[in-house]
Motif scaffolding. Structure first.
Motif, PDB file in Angstrom:
ATOM      1  N   ALA A 203      -5.272 -59.346  31.310  1.00 33.44           N
ATOM      2  CA  ALA A 203      -5.029 -59.390  30.031  1.00 33.44           C
ATOM      3  C   ALA A 203      -3.789 -60.070  29.682  1.00 33.44           C
ATOM      4  CB  ALA A 203      -4.852 -57.995  29.235  1.00 33.44           C
ATOM      5  N   ALA A 204      -2.765 -59.930  30.243  1.00 38.13           N
ATOM      6  CA  ALA A 204      -1.583 -60.728  29.906  1.00 38.13           C
ATOM      7  C   ALA A 204      -1.751 -62.415  30.053  1.00 38.13           C
ATOM      8  CB  ALA A 204      -0.482 -60.532  30.979  1.00 38.13           C
ATOM      9  N   ALA A 205      -2.641 -62.762  31.140  1.00 41.91           N
ATOM     10  CA  ALA A 205      -3.052 -64.212  31.367  1.00 41.91           C
ATOM     11  C   ALA A 205      -3.783 -64.612  30.242  1.00 41.91           C
ATOM     12  CB  ALA A 205      -3.569 -64.147  32.835  1.00 41.91           C
ATOM     13  N   ALA A 206      -4.655 -63.939  29.891  1.00 41.77           N
ATOM     14  CA  ALA A 206      -5.801 -64.127  28.749  1.00 41.77           C
ATOM     15  C   ALA A 206      -4.885 -64.529  27.471  1.00 41.77           C
ATOM     16  CB  ALA A 206      -6.879 -63.174  28.680  1.00 41.77           C
ATOM     17  N   ALA A 207      -4.019 -63.624  27.124  1.00 43.64           N
ATOM     18  CA  ALA A 207      -2.954 -63.650  26.020  1.00 43.64           C
ATOM     19  C   ALA A 207      -2.191 -65.060  26.062  1.00 43.64           C
ATOM     20  CB  ALA A 207      -2.352 -62.432  25.796  1.00 43.64           C
ATOM     21  N   GLU A 208      -1.620 -65.275  27.367  1.00 44.96           N
ATOM     22  CA  GLU A 208      -0.622 -66.306  27.342  1.00 44.96           C
ATOM     23  C   GLU A 208      -1.760 -67.525  26.945  1.00 44.96           C
ATOM     24  OE1 GLU A 208       2.783 -68.119  27.695  1.00 44.96           O
ATOM     25  OE2 GLU A 208       2.330 -65.888  27.741  1.00 44.96           O
ATOM     26  N   LEU A 209      -2.861 -67.847  27.726  1.00 44.94           N
ATOM     27  CA  LEU A 209      -3.553 -68.761  27.382  1.00 44.94           C
ATOM     28  C   LEU A 209      -4.122 -69.228  26.050  1.00 44.94           C
ATOM     29  CD1 LEU A 209      -5.863 -68.836  30.559  1.00 44.94           C
ATOM     30  CD2 LEU A 209      -4.029 -70.233  30.247  1.00 44.94           C
ATOM     31  N   ALA A 210      -4.204 -68.218  25.105  1.00 44.87           N
ATOM     32  CA  ALA A 210      -4.649 -68.335  24.140  1.00 44.87           C
ATOM     33  C   ALA A 210      -3.463 -68.229  22.907  1.00 44.87           C
ATOM     34  CB  ALA A 210      -5.509 -66.997  23.559  1.00 44.87           C
ATOM     35  N   ARG A 211      -2.384 -68.087  23.325  1.00 44.04           N
ATOM     36  CA  ARG A 211      -1.183 -67.777  22.310  1.00 44.04           C
ATOM     37  C   ARG A 211      -0.994 -69.286  21.644  1.00 44.04           C
ATOM     38  NH1 ARG A 211       1.788 -63.840  21.946  1.00 44.04           N
ATOM     39  NH2 ARG A 211       1.484 -62.978  23.891  1.00 44.04           N
ATOM     40  N   ASP A 212      -1.064 -70.476  22.116  1.00 40.07           N
ATOM     41  CA  ASP A 212      -0.871 -71.613  21.555  1.00 40.07           C
ATOM     42  C   ASP A 212      -1.794 -71.826  20.271  1.00 40.07           C
ATOM     43  OD1 ASP A 212       1.360 -72.566  23.107  1.00 40.07           O
ATOM     44  OD2 ASP A 212       0.249 -73.674  24.459  1.00 40.07           O
ATOM     45  N   GLN A 213      -3.065 -71.436  20.405  1.00 43.88           N
ATOM     46  CA  GLN A 213      -4.158 -71.614  19.389  1.00 43.88           C
ATOM     47  C   GLN A 213      -3.710 -70.425  18.169  1.00 43.88           C
ATOM     48  OE1 GLN A 213      -7.594 -71.054  22.372  1.00 43.88           O
ATOM     49  NE2 GLN A 213      -8.307 -72.401  20.936  1.00 43.88           N
ATOM     50  N   PHE A 214      -3.224 -69.262  18.754  1.00 43.07           N
ATOM     51  CA  PHE A 214      -2.861 -68.461  17.662  1.00 43.07           C
ATOM     52  C   PHE A 214      -1.983 -69.073  16.776  1.00 43.07           C
ATOM     53  CE2 PHE A 214      -5.828 -65.761  20.044  1.00 43.07           C
ATOM     54  CZ  PHE A 214      -6.141 -64.776  19.048  1.00 43.07           C
ATOM     55  N   ASP A 215      -0.766 -69.629  17.307  1.00 44.27           N
ATOM     56  CA  ASP A 215       0.513 -70.018  16.761  1.00 44.27           C
ATOM     57  C   ASP A 215      -0.157 -71.093  15.827  1.00 44.27           C
ATOM     58  OD1 ASP A 215       1.854 -68.217  17.993  1.00 44.27           O
ATOM     59  OD2 ASP A 215       2.576 -69.536  19.575  1.00 44.27           O
ATOM     60  N   ALA A 216      -0.846 -71.838  16.195  1.00 45.02           N
ATOM     61  CA  ALA A 216      -1.348 -72.941  15.529  1.00 45.02           C
ATOM     62  C   ALA A 216      -2.196 -72.434  14.233  1.00 45.02           C
ATOM     63  CB  ALA A 216      -2.299 -74.003  16.428  1.00 45.02           C
ATOM     64  N   GLU A 217      -2.860 -71.400  14.319  1.00 41.58           N
ATOM     65  CA  GLU A 217      -3.644 -70.990  13.267  1.00 41.58           C
ATOM     66  C   GLU A 217      -2.878 -70.009  12.250  1.00 41.58           C
ATOM     67  OE1 GLU A 217      -6.622 -71.914  12.236  1.00 41.58           O
ATOM     68  OE2 GLU A 217      -6.865 -73.505  13.732  1.00 41.58           O
ATOM     69  N   GLY A 218      -1.375 -69.593  12.719  1.00 42.69           N
ATOM     70  CA  GLY A 218      -0.781 -68.795  11.936  1.00 42.69           C
ATOM     71  C   GLY A 218      -0.934 -67.369  12.086  1.00 42.69           C
ATOM     72  N   VAL A 219      -1.631 -66.902  13.262  1.00 39.62           N
ATOM     73  CA  VAL A 219      -2.205 -65.668  13.636  1.00 39.62           C
ATOM     74  C   VAL A 219      -1.297 -64.930  14.467  1.00 39.62           C
ATOM     75  CG1 VAL A 219      -4.127 -64.239  14.071  1.00 39.62           C
ATOM     76  CG2 VAL A 219      -4.603 -66.126  12.713  1.00 39.62           C
ATOM     77  N   LEU A 220      -0.974 -63.805  14.369  1.00 38.61           N
ATOM     78  CA  LEU A 220      -0.120 -62.905  15.289  1.00 38.61           C
ATOM     79  C   LEU A 220      -0.981 -62.519  16.218  1.00 38.61           C
ATOM     80  CD1 LEU A 220       2.533 -61.935  16.106  1.00 38.61           C
ATOM     81  CD2 LEU A 220       2.230 -60.032  14.729  1.00 38.61           C
ATOM     82  N   LEU A 221      -0.386 -62.880  17.921  1.00 34.51           N
ATOM     83  CA  LEU A 221      -1.184 -62.162  18.857  1.00 34.51           C
ATOM     84  C   LEU A 221      -0.220 -60.925  19.578  1.00 34.51           C
ATOM     85  CD1 LEU A 221      -3.567 -61.841  20.804  1.00 34.51           C
ATOM     86  CD2 LEU A 221      -2.590 -63.755  22.109  1.00 34.51           C
ATOM     87  N   ARG A 222      -0.572 -59.708  19.262  1.00 34.93           N
ATOM     88  CA  ARG A 222       0.203 -58.728  19.922  1.00 34.93           C
ATOM     89  C   ARG A 222      -0.394 -58.130  21.268  1.00 34.93           C
ATOM     90  NH1 ARG A 222       0.176 -54.320  16.501  1.00 34.93           N
ATOM     91  NH2 ARG A 222       1.573 -53.289  17.882  1.00 34.93           N
ATOM     92  N   THR A 223       0.388 -57.703  22.030  1.00 39.68           N
ATOM     93  CA  THR A 223      -0.288 -57.210  23.396  1.00 39.68           C
ATOM     94  C   THR A 223       0.295 -55.805  23.516  1.00 39.68           C
ATOM     95  OG1 THR A 223       1.614 -58.324  24.817  1.00 39.68           O
ATOM     96  CG2 THR A 223      -0.588 -59.621  24.544  1.00 39.68           C
ATOM     97  N   GLU A 224      -0.604 -54.743  23.938  1.00 46.32           N
ATOM     98  CA  GLU A 224      -0.115 -53.549  24.400  1.00 46.32           C
ATOM     99  C   GLU A 224      -0.975 -53.296  25.579  1.00 46.32           C
ATOM    100  OE1 GLU A 224      -1.515 -51.125  21.211  1.00 46.32           O
ATOM    101  OE2 GLU A 224      -0.221 -52.048  19.538  1.00 46.32           O
ATOM    102  N   LEU A 225       0.054 -53.526  26.848  1.00 46.03           N
ATOM    103  CA  LEU A 225      -0.621 -53.561  28.010  1.00 46.03           C
ATOM    104  C   LEU A 225      -0.091 -52.440  28.618  1.00 46.03           C
ATOM    105  CD1 LEU A 225      -0.614 -57.218  28.736  1.00 46.03           C
ATOM    106  CD2 LEU A 225      -2.271 -55.946  27.575  1.00 46.03           C
ATOM    107  N   ALA A 226      -0.651 -51.390  29.066  1.00 45.78           N
ATOM    108  CA  ALA A 226      -0.089 -50.255  29.691  1.00 45.78           C
ATOM    109  C   ALA A 226      -0.475 -50.252  31.337  1.00 45.78           C
ATOM    110  CB  ALA A 226      -0.679 -48.868  29.415  1.00 45.78           C
TER     111      ALA A 226
END
Length: 346
Positions: A203-226
């Motif tokens: 999950a952390a790897a998937a979030a890291e790969l997508a983070r730039d796209q989220f930043d470009a669109e102005g959408v906050l990407l949060r992670t809650e990884l237990a």
């Protein structure tokens, strides 16, 4: 008839002998002529009564057999008629319960379920072909319009024109690749190599790969990884599932919204969830979101882009790992939550 003939032969041989033995044991003295007459009378009465009984039983057997055979024949006829209607394309044909017992009731129920399933498949096929034609029509029309403009001298074959044409061809290529991927996945033709990996790490790897796209669109990407332990999966395939879900959430979440990627352990499963604060999904669309090309009027309309196959690919990949994928939404404007479960590694 075989039973009647056997009964008649056995009675004619055994009956008179037993009757004669009983007369001798009774000690009744008879002349030879009287004994012969008594034996003949008994044999005659026995055979006549048995013959009449057998004739009556045969007639009764014929009547009962005719009754049940007619009921069975009528039931088979209903199945044949319904099959003919299905062959003709009328998938609403149904077979009534013939009332002949559990087996026939199961047959009718199974046949009706088959007809309903075939109807659903045909409806999906028609919808898929129509949507596929629509998906191809736009880029093809764009390419054709720009080429025609170049031929007429309205536009020059500059970098801008080539960029538009390349964009349309890329869209067609992506559509073809998505179709091929979902077909292979649903037919279990994908090469899935399973290895133990950290569940939260995926999950952390998937979030890291997508983070730039989220930043470009102005959408906050949060992670809650237990710490959910390990899963035995194909990391690339499950990563593709999470990427598809994150991309879907990003396309349907407006600027300023939030998407949350979570991972946790639930019994013998590892559960991933992607929740957004975007468009949401109406209740009537929820069961169909994982169908190829299916689009709801709000959360999956064509204005958001995409080929409409990403969620179908995600479902096929999760199924190939023996897991499940589901979606929940409180309705339009209330966001949606996609949940993926895969078996944990022990």
């Amino acid at each position: 008839m075989a039973g009647a003939l056997t009964t008649w032969l056995v009675a004619s041989v055994v009956g008179p002998t037993i009757f004669s033995d009983h007369l001798r044991q009774a000690g009744l003295a008879h002349t030879a002529e009287e004994t012969r007459h008594v034996d003949e009378a008994f044999a005659s009465a026995l055979l006549i009564s048995i013959s009449l009984a057998l004739v009556a039983s045969v007639l009764a057997a014929f009547a009962v057999s005719w009754y049940f055979s007619r009921r069975v024949q009528r039931s088979i006829g209903n199945v044949a008629d319904s099959a003919s209607q299905i062959v003709a394309g009328r998938y609403d044909a149904r077979v009534p319960d013939p009332g002949l017992g559990g087996e026939f009731a199961t047959l009718a129920l199974t046949y009706n379920q088959l007809a309903e399933r075939l109807g659903a498949i045909e409806s999906t096929r028609r919808s898929m072909l129509a949507d596929l034609a629509h998906e191809m029509r736009t880029p093809l029309a764009t390419i054709d319009a720009h080429l025609e403009a170049v031929e007429d001298g309205v536009r020059s074959l500059d970098d801008e024109t080539l960029g538009v044409i390349r964009g349309s061809t890329r869209r067609l290529r992506r559509l073809a690749e998505d179709m091929s991927a979902v077909s292979r996945a649903e037919e279990e033709g994908l090469d899935v190599t399973r290895n133990p990996v950290a569940a939260a790490g995926l999950a952390a790897a998937a979030a890291e790969l997508a983070r730039d796209q989220f930043d470009a669109e102005g959408v906050l990407l949060r992670t809650e990884l237990a710490d959910a332990g390990q899963v035995r999966v194909d990391a690339d395939r499950i990563g593709q599932v999470l990427a598809n879900l994150l991309d879907n959430a990003l396309r349907h979440t407006p600027t300023g919204g939030t998407v949350t990627l979570a991972c946790r352990r639930v019994d013998r499963w590892v559960e991933y969830s992607v929740a957004d604060t975007g468009d949401g999904v109406a209740a009537e669309h929820l069961p169909h979101l994982f169908d190829r090309f299916y689009r709801a009027d709000t959360a999956r309309d064509r204005a958001h882009g995409g080929s409409g196959i990403g969620l179908a690919i995600a479902k096929a990949l999760v199924d190939a790992h023996g897991g499940s994928i589901s979606v929940a939404s409180a309705g339009p404007g209330h966001g949606a939550t996609f949940t993926v479960r895969v078996p944990s590694h022990r």
